[in-house]
Design an enzyme around this catalytic site. Structure first.
Site, PDB file in Angstrom:
ATOM      1  N   PRO A 222      -7.635  17.426  -8.419  1.00  7.64           N
ATOM      2  CA  PRO A 222      -7.065  18.772  -8.322  1.00  7.64           C
ATOM      3  C   PRO A 222      -5.588  18.795  -8.707  1.00  7.64           C
ATOM      4  O   PRO A 222      -4.851  17.842  -8.440  1.00  7.64           O
ATOM      5  CB  PRO A 222      -7.243  19.114  -6.835  1.00  7.64           C
ATOM      6  CG  PRO A 222      -8.333  18.221  -6.362  1.00  7.64           C
ATOM      7  CD  PRO A 222      -8.206  16.968  -7.159  1.00  7.64           C
ATOM      8  N   GLU A 223      -5.171  19.881  -9.352  1.00  6.18           N
ATOM      9  CA  GLU A 223      -3.758  20.030  -9.695  1.00  6.18           C
ATOM     10  C   GLU A 223      -3.026  20.701  -8.534  1.00  6.18           C
ATOM     11  O   GLU A 223      -3.630  21.143  -7.553  1.00  6.18           O
ATOM     12  CB  GLU A 223      -3.631  20.805 -11.003  1.00  6.18           C
ATOM     13  CG  GLU A 223      -4.424  20.130 -12.117  1.00  6.18           C
ATOM     14  CD  GLU A 223      -3.901  20.376 -13.511  1.00  6.18           C
ATOM     15  OE1 GLU A 223      -2.740  20.776 -13.678  1.00  6.18           O
ATOM     16  OE2 GLU A 223      -4.678  20.137 -14.458  1.00  6.18           O
TER      17      GLU A 223
ATOM     18  N   LYS B 114       0.520  16.936  -5.372  1.00  9.75           N
ATOM     19  CA  LYS B 114      -0.891  16.791  -5.025  1.00  9.75           C
ATOM     20  C   LYS B 114      -1.089  16.244  -3.617  1.00  9.75           C
ATOM     21  O   LYS B 114      -2.175  15.775  -3.273  1.00  9.75           O
ATOM     22  CB  LYS B 114      -1.572  15.897  -6.069  1.00  9.75           C
ATOM     23  CG  LYS B 114      -1.458  16.476  -7.485  1.00  9.75           C
ATOM     24  CD  LYS B 114      -2.074  15.570  -8.536  1.00  9.75           C
ATOM     25  CE  LYS B 114      -1.888  16.178  -9.921  1.00  9.75           C
ATOM     26  NZ  LYS B 114      -2.516  15.358 -10.988  1.00  9.75           N
TER      27      LYS B 114
ATOM     28  N   ARG C 171      -5.481   9.816 -19.710  1.00 10.45           N
ATOM     29  CA  ARG C 171      -6.210  11.084 -19.656  1.00 10.45           C
ATOM     30  C   ARG C 171      -6.393  11.601 -21.075  1.00 10.45           C
ATOM     31  O   ARG C 171      -5.704  11.187 -22.014  1.00 10.45           O
ATOM     32  CB  ARG C 171      -5.427  12.128 -18.825  1.00 10.45           C
ATOM     33  CG  ARG C 171      -5.121  11.709 -17.408  1.00 10.45           C
ATOM     34  CD  ARG C 171      -6.372  11.528 -16.561  1.00 10.45           C
ATOM     35  NE  ARG C 171      -7.075  12.771 -16.366  1.00 10.45           N
ATOM     36  CZ  ARG C 171      -6.771  13.653 -15.406  1.00 10.45           C
ATOM     37  NH1 ARG C 171      -5.763  13.422 -14.590  1.00 10.45           N
ATOM     38  NH2 ARG C 171      -7.468  14.763 -15.282  1.00 10.45           N
TER      39      ARG C 171
END
Length: 269
Positions: free
Chosen positions: A2-3, A52, A258
């Site tokens: 999650p951001e 986060k 990523r």
């Protein structure tokens, strides 16, 4: 993973459901059982997010530090809570709501000093009132690392993930492979201001939308995006599809562990 907007939204949800109440705290899985026993029946006094990382404060001195990581999930809803499964690391419950945490990278009871140490190793968070964008830029402008990698470095900017980094660079026409030291002060100011606006909207709507009004499906007469991420975006997970603005093929490549997405025409070096 999650951001940051998701964690800030979760902090808000926890505050609305549990702050000021004596929560029943348990660990059906057992891995947090000793700490849960110490907190059971204590009042939740504060909730806070930084990047986060989520912090739940009890008795003004004790904090549950949560980082969801890649596999952590949170479920919450109105009371009565369903029977807990043995995968629930942490359960909070009161007479009106419950929250279940499963599979986090971190779920630990920490002190004020330990909490401060977490904050100290994180960069400024666009969603926090105490954020200093100049501190982030001081690191960016000294670096030969690509701006795309720097935006994902939580020591530089906390809370930005793969979606926001790809989208904000597209929105400002910045080649993701440009070195941080080549980002001008004006460009950084624009990137930061846009992150603040986009991430605040993400908290409000609990999803990421980054396209401007003139590029929405309704405005362009195109079908809406269908993706488990949700939201309308310019480049994220749109590899090989045409750019909404120039129709060039969106590209993808690995960067900083990523997948990076960008438009080679709109984001020229």
């Amino acid at each position: 993973m999650p951001e940051g907007h998701t964690i800030h939204r979760l902090a808000q949800d926890c505050a609305e459901r549990f702050e000021g109440t004596a929560a029943r705290v348990s660990s059906p899985q057992g891995k947090f059982a000793d700490a849960a026993a110490l907190l059971d029946g204590a009042a939740l006094t504060a909730t806070e997010a930084h990047g986060k990382h989520l912090f739940l404060g009890f008795r003004d001195t004790d904090w549950i530090h949560i980082h969801l990581g890649l596999f952590g999930k949170v479920a919450h809803g109105p009371a009565p809570a369903p029977p807990p499964t043995d995968t629930v690391r942490l359960r909070l419950a009161n007479d009106s709501a419950y929250l279940d945490l499963r599979g986090p990278t971190t779920c630990a009871l920490i002190t004020d000093d330990e909490k401060r140490a977490v904050h100290d190793r994180l960069g400024p968070d666009p969603l926090r009132a105490d954020a200093d964008p100049a501190a982030a830029y001081a690191r960016v402008r000294r670096s030969r690392t690509t701006i795309a990698a720097l935006l994902m470095d939580q020591k530089v900017v906390a809370g930005v993930g793969n979606v926001y980094r790809a989208e904000v660079l597209f929105r400002h026409g910045i080649d993701p492979y440009r070195a941080g030291r080549d980002i001008t002060p004006a460009e950084w100011d624009a990137i930061w201001a846009d992150l603040v606006d986009l991430m605040r909207e993400g908290v409000r709507n609990n999803r990421i939308d980054t396209v401007r009004p003139e590029h929405t499906p309704e405005a362009m007469g195109r079908p809406p995006r269908v993706d488990d991420h949700g939201g309308e975006v310019y480049v994220y997970r749109r590899a090989t599809l045409p750019c909404h603005i120039c129709a060039a093929e969106i590209r993808t490549a690995g960067l900083a562990a990523r997948n990076l997405f960008w438009c080679p025409t709109c984001q020229k070096g």
